[in-house]
Design an enzyme around this catalytic site. Sequence first.
Site, short mmCIF file in Angstrom:
data_model
loop_
_atom_site.label_atom_id
_atom_site.label_comp_id
_atom_site.label_asym_id
_atom_site.label_seq_id
_atom_site.Cartn_x
_atom_site.Cartn_y
_atom_site.Cartn_z
N TYR A 147 0.93 -1.46 0.29
CA TYR A 147 0.05 -0.11 0.02
C TYR A 147 0.78 1.53 0.11
CZ TYR A 147 -4.40 -2.08 0.58
OH TYR A 147 -5.97 -2.52 0.47
N LYS A 198 2.81 -15.14 3.61
CA LYS A 198 3.09 -16.16 2.15
C LYS A 198 4.63 -16.18 2.14
CE LYS A 198 1.98 -18.32 -1.07
NZ LYS A 198 0.90 -19.93 -1.17
N ASP A 231 -3.23 -18.64 2.57
CA ASP A 231 -3.81 -19.71 1.87
C ASP A 231 -4.82 -20.97 2.20
OD1 ASP A 231 -1.55 -20.75 2.40
OD2 ASP A 231 -1.10 -21.52 -0.15
N ASP A 255 -6.28 -6.04 4.47
CA ASP A 255 -7.94 -6.43 3.74
C ASP A 255 -8.52 -7.33 3.36
OD1 ASP A 255 -9.42 -4.50 2.17
OD2 ASP A 255 -8.56 -4.38 0.62
N ASP A 259 -12.76 -8.77 5.10
CA ASP A 259 -14.17 -8.87 4.18
C ASP A 259 -14.89 -9.87 4.11
OD1 ASP A 259 -13.70 -6.18 3.40
OD2 ASP A 259 -14.84 -6.49 1.67
C1 IPM Z 1 -10.35 -0.90 3.72
C2 IPM Z 1 -10.55 -0.20 1.89
C3 IPM Z 1 -9.61 0.80 1.29
C4 IPM Z 1 -8.44 -0.70 1.41
C5 IPM Z 1 -9.50 1.20 -0.17
C6 IPM Z 1 -10.57 1.83 -0.29
C7 IPM Z 1 -8.17 1.40 -0.45
O1 IPM Z 1 -10.97 -1.30 1.19
O2 IPM Z 1 -10.80 0.00 4.08
O3 IPM Z 1 -11.05 -2.16 4.26
O4 IPM Z 1 -7.88 -1.75 0.92
O5 IPM Z 1 -7.48 0.02 2.86
MN MN Z 2 -11.21 -3.57 2.52
#
Ligand code: IPM
Ligand code: MN
Length: 364
Positions: A147, A198, A231, A255, A259
């Site tokens: 990042y 990884k 993985d 990240d 999710d």
């Molecule tokens: C998050 C988002 C951000 C990230 C994006 C919008 C850059 O997905 O905060 O999880 O990848 O950190």
């Molecule tokens: Mn995200």
Amino acid sequence: MPSNSSANSSATKRIAVIPGDGIGTEVIREAVKVLKAATSITGTKLDFVQFDWGADRYLRDGTTLPPDAVSMLRRDVDAILFGAVGDPRVPSNKHAADILLGLRAKLELYVNLRPVELIEAALTPLRDRGTNDINFVVVRENTEGLYVGMGGQFQRGTPHEVAVQEDVNTRRGVERIIRYAFDYAREHHLGRVCMSDKSNALTFGHELWLRVFSQVKDEYSDIESRHLYIDTLVMELVRDPGQFRVIVTCNLFGDILSDLGAQLAGGLGLAPSGNIHPGRISLFEPVHGSAPTIAGRNLANPCGAVLASAMMLDHLDLKPQAEALRKAVRAAVREKHTTADLGGTLGTREVGDWLADNVTKNLT
Ligand code: IPM
Ligand code: MN
Ligand code: NAD
């Protein structure tokens, strides 16, 4: 003493509010409503200062993160409440990179803490799993890795183009996030930490993670430590999520994991996060994005933003108010005072109203 220190004992806390784009503006409006309910009757005053940084402002006058933003925030506010950034009219995502990634980097918010808690068994897509099985935190490194924006493109748009994106891992950055994970496990009596990388393929950067982890873990003999390749970890999280309490990993994997974790616990609408530098000004936001397809329709679930607000109250040492927010969200979910993503029939505003009422009742 700087006014933003979390040790600040003054009864008034100043909160910078950056609603951003899309549903960010809708969920943050409700979060502020609920925060006002939680603090107005407890003698603590929150002053909210609004900032219009986001796609509209960028498209209007080219401003993303103003040059004096970071020094102003450090000087004038105690915490930041953030919605989401991202807009189809800005396909480069330039404003999001400057505003969100810019604040994470410039304020050195090196921890991205993303708790995953299943409130109601029916909400997980996993068969035969209950609330005890899905209860962990992802500790995501938040200032390094892929990042940092180092790299470049060469001969762009030609058949010979080259794109390089550097993965930056520093001893200091890796060590402090791993230590944070162990300290968090200790402080919250969670007993175990799993570090995931990884390193079998990324033999430079992630080999550093593995080496630092094996050194640091020896200082925490009271905490069970484990290493899994990423993985394998995602497979295990779906097969048997109850194994995990604290997961620490790099920026990109964190990240993705957050999710996955959000969905295991009922979806992105419920997931909160804190972008934290312990003891300093920090930024709190739901995990989800600006969800352009549902924006402006009173459909977005505000619970993730409210739970992020609870994390902000914790950081400001307003623990009873933080707990009142969490209690209200748990009750809303269990009693189905929810938006459609959780099977309810309410809109964003109506859920916010319900939560604000419930918080008021909890605290009186
Ligand atoms: C998050 C988002 C951000 C990230 C994006 C919008 C850059 O997905 O905060 O999880 O990848 O950190
Ligand atoms: Mn995200
Ligand atoms: P998203 O999180 O916006 O949406 C993913 C899916 O989840 C969509 O179906 C959406 O409708 C649903 N969803 C998300 N939040 C919800 C909520 N509160 N209530 C109900 N449903 C919800 O992810 P995306 O579609 O990949 O990204 C949209 C934009 O947001 C992009 O520009 C992306 O870069 C940006 N983004 C920003 C952040 C952030 O600011 N922290 C985080 C993720 C994505």
